[in-house]
Design a protein around this motif. Sequence first.
Motif, PDB file in Angstrom:
ATOM      1  N   THR A   1      -6.134  10.000   1.736  1.00 39.60           N
ATOM      2  CA  THR A   1      -6.097   9.814   0.282  1.00 39.60           C
ATOM      3  C   THR A   1      -5.366  10.976  -0.388  1.00 39.60           C
ATOM      4  O   THR A   1      -4.544  10.769  -1.281  1.00 39.60           O
ATOM      5  N   VAL A   2      -5.656  12.204   0.069  1.00 44.69           N
ATOM      6  CA  VAL A   2      -4.984  13.379  -0.517  1.00 44.69           C
ATOM      7  C   VAL A   2      -3.468  13.261  -0.349  1.00 44.69           C
ATOM      8  O   VAL A   2      -2.708  13.586  -1.256  1.00 44.69           O
ATOM      9  N   PHE A   3      -3.015  12.771   0.799  1.00 50.12           N
ATOM     10  CA  PHE A   3      -1.574  12.691   1.052  1.00 50.12           C
ATOM     11  C   PHE A   3      -0.996  11.301   0.780  1.00 50.12           C
ATOM     12  O   PHE A   3       0.151  11.038   1.130  1.00 50.12           O
ATOM     13  N   SER A   4      -1.796  10.418   0.172  1.00 44.80           N
ATOM     14  CA  SER A   4      -1.367   9.022  -0.055  1.00 44.80           C
ATOM     15  C   SER A   4      -0.718   8.445   1.201  1.00 44.80           C
ATOM     16  O   SER A   4       0.385   7.891   1.161  1.00 44.80           O
TER      17      SER A   4
ATOM     18  N   LEU B   1      -5.148  20.148   0.236  1.00 39.57           N
ATOM     19  CA  LEU B   1      -4.729  20.469  -1.138  1.00 39.57           C
ATOM     20  C   LEU B   1      -4.108  21.862  -1.207  1.00 39.57           C
ATOM     21  O   LEU B   1      -3.085  22.069  -1.874  1.00 39.57           O
TER      22      LEU B   1
ATOM     23  N   THR C   1      -3.173  14.685  -5.999  1.00 38.70           N
ATOM     24  CA  THR C   1      -1.967  14.305  -5.262  1.00 38.70           C
ATOM     25  C   THR C   1      -0.851  13.957  -6.245  1.00 38.70           C
ATOM     26  O   THR C   1       0.307  14.340  -6.051  1.00 38.70           O
TER      27      THR C   1
ATOM     28  N   ARG D   1       0.807  -1.226   0.000  1.00 39.17           N
ATOM     29  CA  ARG D   1       0.000   0.000   0.000  1.00 39.17           C
ATOM     30  C   ARG D   1       0.840   1.276   0.000  1.00 39.17           C
ATOM     31  O   ARG D   1       0.322   2.359   0.058  1.00 39.17           O
ATOM     32  N   GLU D   2       2.149   1.138  -0.018  1.00 32.95           N
ATOM     33  CA  GLU D   2       2.985   2.332   0.042  1.00 32.95           C
ATOM     34  C   GLU D   2       3.900   2.447  -1.182  1.00 32.95           C
ATOM     35  O   GLU D   2       3.937   3.468  -1.836  1.00 32.95           O
TER      36      GLU D   2
ATOM     37  N   PRO E   1      -0.639   5.714   3.924  1.00 34.15           N
ATOM     38  CA  PRO E   1      -1.210   4.358   3.995  1.00 34.15           C
ATOM     39  C   PRO E   1      -1.766   3.980   5.368  1.00 34.15           C
ATOM     40  O   PRO E   1      -1.319   3.025   6.000  1.00 34.15           O
TER      41      PRO E   1
ATOM     42  N   HIS F   1       7.340  14.961   6.483  1.00 37.52           N
ATOM     43  CA  HIS F   1       6.181  14.362   5.827  1.00 37.52           C
ATOM     44  C   HIS F   1       4.912  14.499   6.663  1.00 37.52           C
ATOM     45  O   HIS F   1       3.813  14.363   6.155  1.00 37.52           O
TER      46      HIS F   1
ATOM     47  N   PRO G   1       7.173  17.965   1.609  1.00 40.57           N
ATOM     48  CA  PRO G   1       6.713  17.004   0.595  1.00 40.57           C
ATOM     49  C   PRO G   1       5.202  17.050   0.401  1.00 40.57           C
ATOM     50  O   PRO G   1       4.457  17.389   1.331  1.00 40.57           O
ATOM     51  N   ALA G   2       4.776  16.691  -0.807  1.00 42.60           N
ATOM     52  CA  ALA G   2       3.351  16.759  -1.131  1.00 42.60           C
ATOM     53  C   ALA G   2       2.596  15.516  -0.680  1.00 42.60           C
ATOM     54  O   ALA G   2       1.388  15.544  -0.517  1.00 42.60           O
ATOM     55  N   MET G   3       3.311  14.412  -0.533  1.00 39.96           N
ATOM     56  CA  MET G   3       2.603  13.179  -0.212  1.00 39.96           C
ATOM     57  C   MET G   3       3.543  12.157   0.425  1.00 39.96           C
ATOM     58  O   MET G   3       4.742  12.344   0.464  1.00 39.96           O
TER      59      MET G   3
ATOM     60  N   GLN H   1       8.603  15.072  -6.207  1.00 37.90           N
ATOM     61  CA  GLN H   1       8.642  13.792  -5.493  1.00 37.90           C
ATOM     62  C   GLN H   1       8.504  12.595  -6.417  1.00 37.90           C
ATOM     63  O   GLN H   1       8.818  11.481  -6.031  1.00 37.90           O
TER      64      GLN H   1
ATOM     65  N   ASP I   1      -5.429   9.591  -5.880  1.00 38.52           N
ATOM     66  CA  ASP I   1      -6.003  10.931  -6.041  1.00 38.52           C
ATOM     67  C   ASP I   1      -5.234  11.699  -7.130  1.00 38.52           C
ATOM     68  O   ASP I   1      -4.022  11.893  -7.013  1.00 38.52           O
TER      69      ASP I   1
ATOM     70  N   VAL J   1      -0.694  21.854   0.237  1.00 36.85           N
ATOM     71  CA  VAL J   1       0.236  21.203  -0.691  1.00 36.85           C
ATOM     72  C   VAL J   1       0.653  22.179  -1.783  1.00 36.85           C
ATOM     73  O   VAL J   1       1.842  22.308  -2.105  1.00 36.85           O
TER      74      VAL J   1
ATOM     75  N   ALA K   1       6.103  18.984  -7.082  1.00 34.44           N
ATOM     76  CA  ALA K   1       6.989  19.149  -5.925  1.00 34.44           C
ATOM     77  C   ALA K   1       8.282  18.347  -6.090  1.00 34.44           C
ATOM     78  O   ALA K   1       9.127  18.345  -5.197  1.00 34.44           O
TER      79      ALA K   1
ATOM     80  N   PHE L   1      -7.181   5.265   4.283  1.00 32.74           N
ATOM     81  CA  PHE L   1      -6.754   4.865   2.929  1.00 32.74           C
ATOM     82  C   PHE L   1      -7.169   3.405   2.679  1.00 32.74           C
ATOM     83  O   PHE L   1      -7.684   3.051   1.626  1.00 32.74           O
TER      84      PHE L   1
ATOM     85  N   MET M   1       4.738   8.921   3.260  1.00 29.20           N
ATOM     86  CA  MET M   1       5.434   8.910   4.543  1.00 29.20           C
ATOM     87  C   MET M   1       6.924   9.028   4.264  1.00 29.20           C
ATOM     88  O   MET M   1       7.359   8.961   3.124  1.00 29.20           O
TER      89      MET M   1
END
Lengths: 548, 333
Positions: free
Chosen positions: B278-281, B168, A259, A226-227, B283, B200, B182-184, A268, A256, B171, A266, B287, B186
């Motif tokens: 979900t916005v930041f993925s 959002l 995202t 999931r990551e 886990p 994060h 960071p946008a998303m 990433q 999303d 971000v 950004a 999510f 861990m």
Amino acid sequence: MRRNREEASRIHRRALLKSSVAGAVAFALPFAGKAFAQTGEKVLRVAMTVSDVPLTTGAPSQGTEGLRFMGITVYDGLVRWDLSKADEAAKLVPGLAESWTVDEQDTTRWTFRLRQGVKFHDGSEFNADAVVWNLEKLMKKDAPHFDQAQSTQAAQYYGGIDSWSKVDDYTVEIRSKRPDSVLIYNLANLFFSSPARWKELGGSWEEFAFKASGTGPWIVDKFVPRERIELVRNKNYWDPGRIPKCDRLVLLPMPDPNTRIAALLAGQVDFVEAPPPDAIPRLRASGMQIVTNQYPHIWCYEISAREDSPFGDVRVRQAANLAIDRDGLVKLLGGLAVPAKGMVTEGHPWFGKPNFDLRYDPEEAKRLLAEAGYGPEKPAQIKVIIAPSGSGQMQPIPMNEYIKENFAAVGIDMEFEVLDWESLRGRRRAGAAAPENEGRDGVNNSWAFWDPDIALLKTAASYEAPPTGYNWGNFSNPEVDELVKKAKETFDQQEQDKILADIHSRIVDEAMWIWMVHDLNPRALSPKVEGFVQAQSWLQDLTSVEIS
Amino acid sequence: MHAPVGRGPTGLAPINGARMFNYALRRILYSVPIAVGVSLVCFLLLHIAPGDPIDAIAPESASPQLLAELRAAYGFDRSLPVQYFSWLSNVIVGDFGTSIMTGRPVLGELANAVVNTLLLSGGAVLVGFVFGLLLGTIAGYTAGSPADRAATAFAVAGISVPNYWLGLVLVVIFAVNQDWLPAMGMGQGAPFLSWANLRHFVLPVIALSVIPAGIIARSVRGTVAEVRKQEFVQTLHAKGLSPFRVFIHVMKNSAPALLAVMGLQLGYLMGGSILVETVFSWPGTGFLLNTAIFTRDLPLLQGTILILSMFFVVINLVVDLAQALFDPRIERN
């Protein structure tokens, strides 16, 4: 249970490690997002649209995105798609099988000569035993290595296989249930996992998922469910032309769309699947590359040709196709689509020469409707099942609203039944004749045409109505039925293409479905990404990609 | 002389340890039927809802025979009561089953997600509760003043702003335009307390903490302002207590009501946020729940819902016990 305890204890240890090591090495890495650069590795980071890493064991979940990222990366099939060209439809070429033949006397008998010298990532040899073992893992329920999860995911591809056997170390024979020229397409999606690795891990597919071993150009290095999953270059890949240019491929589930865009902007990630159309100008302004190409996708309404539906009359089906302003629809989608002229794209080997031109002609549509007995006082009443999102569905709500207006302008009164994506798929699978679909005249389920079955044979033959095939609306044409049978038994590719083109011309002339647009499948890439060729396929090859 | 007065309305009787223990034990036992009830309701709702887990995983061209085989392979061909009791009896011994989509044990999936969500929500609890208490107390103490109005405005804004939207916006500002955070995701294996990892957390924690901060600030303001009007506070002032000691009494008397609000917020945060995660993925459990819903992964969905509901049961119990500790007048019989 043993596995559960191990899992729990692993997590516990991980949590403990996180906090205890922290103090000692704190502030060691100022920017984790850019940490890879410090190792000197060339890393390609991809944002996928799926919410989890697809199954890693050899039969990927999550549809074609799974095949794209966890199929052809780590594994190979007996045949594969040539994804190196952008300007023509992808073709099948030899993969782990160097060549194959079909017995002329008994066309259910296929013989495959396997490529020699191919090794799995663990160093074990790929041979006929490995092929037999892998087919057993999917289809032989009493085999110790049978895996229900893989069997379920791959069922779509092995359904035509009846039996298999080893002829010698590098030759296998596969028998199909009936003469089936499309079998070869399905074999491109059956992948081979290492029997040696499975045995080494005590016969556990759960363990295998974390230490997966195939023969593909990428090797699994690190997997966090999931990551993320991180793959590294297979320097010893059997096809020197496809040894990856990048050292590492990082695949990140990011469902999303905003995202994904933010992560790209950004820095990433470097490669983003399916950016939303309204983000494209912003991405371009930021220097990102937007790559598009046609691929075997069609956004359409599968409609009922049954007598109880207005679409039972070919004139109404044709009128509906003429009522749609496809150029306007393309504009609505920011130019990221091409107007459809049929099921397949113009120029495709299966397009043929249809007489009915899918143009925007509301006057002709009105005339046809009037002929069929409909007019301003008596509009054709139809009900179509739609979903607000789903795989390949593009922007379903605004697109459906647009088409509703187009229909209203010629005298077709369309009502929607809105379901979630999985429920819609269930209703699509059931077919128009099912009791739950009574009173429904169509279903907005975008479609693919990557093999003859899904494109034409199982959608157009009258005997391929659900549940066996995809002929949702019970379309029936005896000539098409005959051609479908002929195509199934024609093993010469060029001959088969001609028959398929004939079928396509006929279903367009009869307006079997309402075809709107083909998606252009945009991807957004960082300026650092070089060498990506977007093939005309649902699959894409990342081995040629470089990071500057 | 201070002590009896100081105990004020909260000092009616010492807490009886044995009674408290019995009460806690009883509440823990009550949580068992609650868990069973929750799981039963969830189980039934999931089966009433349209969509079939087998449809979600079966190939497009699945024959009725293949569908029947898959149903049997995953146990969906059995009657609903049999399915439910089989699932329940396995859960009792710690086996939550296997995810249909991933083939991985649900317990492992859940444990990972719960750890990730606890890390995130722990940060949000810290930020949200500290800011909420601070703002609410300032507003309650300075009711009607510009400081009160500013704090109340913040609280209202906090409650009103959708947290995924705020996520959002944050971000866009801090990740996309400024490249500060960071946008998303861990941290990627960096030490937990390192900036490489903690950076994060910043944006999702802020996005997640704004609503609880607003709700708590409003509740604290109302409660503190109410308590301050009570006669015993005037008496404390008249007795010559320092403002700080009066403040302690005010807060102590406000605590039971605030604990209830904070407990609920804690439950919501611990349950994870589908939208923010979900916005930041991220886990976490939100999510996970999102994925499980859309893929009709029933074993995963049932396991996740059961664990999340248990969070609420446990937090409610802890809040009830804490309320009794602060205010023995609350009858726990």
